[in-house]
Design an enzyme around this catalytic site. Structure first.
Site, PDB file in Angstrom:
ATOM      1  N   ASP A   1      29.006  38.367  39.251  1.00 55.32           N
ATOM      2  CA  ASP A   1      29.395  38.586  37.864  1.00 55.32           C
ATOM      3  C   ASP A   1      28.196  38.101  37.022  1.00 55.32           C
ATOM      4  O   ASP A   1      27.392  37.290  37.487  1.00 55.32           O
ATOM      5  CB  ASP A   1      30.652  37.775  37.552  1.00 55.32           C
TER       6      ASP A   1
ATOM      7  N   ASP B   1      28.085  37.495  33.009  1.00 58.55           N
ATOM      8  CA  ASP B   1      28.404  36.549  31.928  1.00 58.55           C
ATOM      9  C   ASP B   1      29.116  35.302  32.482  1.00 58.55           C
ATOM     10  O   ASP B   1      30.212  35.413  33.027  1.00 58.55           O
ATOM     11  CB  ASP B   1      29.330  37.205  30.890  1.00 58.55           C
TER      12      ASP B   1
HETATM   13  C1  BG6 Z   1      32.659  40.411  30.690  1.00 52.56           C
HETATM   14  C2  BG6 Z   1      32.965  39.202  29.862  1.00 52.56           C
HETATM   15  O1  BG6 Z   1      31.559  40.149  31.527  1.00 52.56           O
HETATM   16  O2  BG6 Z   1      32.361  41.537  29.873  1.00 52.56           O
HETATM   17  C3  BG6 Z   1      34.064  39.512  28.866  1.00 52.56           C
HETATM   18  O3  BG6 Z   1      33.363  38.139  30.710  1.00 52.56           O
HETATM   19  C4  BG6 Z   1      33.679  40.734  28.036  1.00 52.56           C
HETATM   20  O4  BG6 Z   1      34.260  38.383  28.051  1.00 52.56           O
HETATM   21  C5  BG6 Z   1      33.403  41.910  28.961  1.00 52.56           C
HETATM   22  O5  BG6 Z   1      34.727  41.070  27.131  1.00 52.56           O
HETATM   23  C6  BG6 Z   1      32.975  43.160  28.207  1.00 52.56           C
HETATM   24  O6  BG6 Z   1      31.730  42.920  27.613  1.00 52.56           O
HETATM   25  P1  BG6 Z   1      30.995  43.882  26.589  1.00 52.56           P
HETATM   26  O7  BG6 Z   1      29.582  43.315  26.553  1.00 52.56           O
HETATM   27  O8  BG6 Z   1      31.031  45.266  27.171  1.00 52.56           O
HETATM   28  O9  BG6 Z   1      31.693  43.780  25.297  1.00 52.56           O
HETATM   29 MG    MG Z   2      32.085  36.094  33.818  1.00 52.39          MG
END
Ligand code: BG6
Ligand code: MG
Length: 210
Positions: free
Chosen positions: A8, A10
């Site tokens: 993963d 983030d």
């Molecule tokens: C995930 C995060 O990796 O991506 C979430 O943990 C986030 O918090 C999701 O909502 C979607 O991200 P993005 O950048 O497409 O808005």
């Molecule tokens: Mg994450």
């Protein structure tokens, strides 16, 4: 035998989970909706729109789909302002060293992230070079806890799920990994999740599992 590791992004490889929090907090404050780290933990691994719906569930107002689209776009713009300022120095030495050591062992690496901003993050931090495959919010139809993003990553690597480890900080991500038949490693919030198969405190501990 472990042949692949699916990370993963983030909250596992980078601290971009903080930027998600800050951007959602700005929006929630503007709408006068209570929002803290505890609510934020529910958003980990969850898609942008599902995250917004969770935040709005703490409001007694109702919003149209069009209004929600505008809010999600506003949050994303705030979030991307933080991302645009990222540099390769935002990747910790520990993270880089783990990725290099795994590659040196012959392990294939992939990203398995719900984020549509994955390409921007990999570009700004110069991380794309470590990964043999990227599966992200742009190639899936269902977000975590659905296992689709990890199943696609395993498919891109040409491995079966049981040959891959999934590393996650989100409960939704651990559920997705378990559901897909992967070995789940939990870090951060997911270290304490009872469904995590192998909890770790630091990314470097991953090297002992392989
Ligand atoms: C995930 C995060 O990796 O991506 C979430 O943990 C986030 O918090 C999701 O909502 C979607 O991200 P993005 O950048 O497409 O808005
Ligand atoms: Mg994450």
């Amino acid at each position: 035998m472990i042949k692949g590791v699916i990370f993963d992004l983030d909250g596992v490889l980078l601290f971009t989970d903080k930027y998600h929090y800050m951007a959602w907090k700005t929006l929630a404050d503007k709408l006068d909706i209570p929002f803290d780290e505890k609510v934020n933990n529910r958003l980990r691994g969850v898609s942008r729109m599902d995250s917004l719906n969770i935040i709005l569930s703490y409001s007694n107002q109702t919003f149209s789909e069009a209004e929600k689209e505008v809010m999600a776009e506003e949050k994303n713009e705030l979030y991307r302002e933080y991302l645009r300022k990222m540099t390769p120095a935002d990747v910790s030495d520990e993270t880089r060293s783990v990725l290099v050591k795994l590659r040196d062992k012959g392990i294939k690496l992939a990203i398995g992230s719900s984020s549509k901003n994955t390409p921007l993050i990999l570009e700004k931090t110069d991380m794309a070079k470590y990964f043999h495959a990227v599966s992200d919010g742009n190639n899936i139809t269902r977000s975590k806890p659905d296992p689709e993003v990890f199943l696609k990553a395993a498919e891109y690597l040409n491995f079966k799920p049981c040959e891959c480890i999934v590393v996650e900080d989100a409960e939704a991500g651990i559920d997705a990994g378990n559901d897909g038949g992967f070995i789940t490693v939990g870090i951060g919030c997911a270290e304490y999740y009872d469904k995590t198969k192998k909890p770790i405190k630091r990314l470097a501990e991953l090297l002992k599992l392989i």
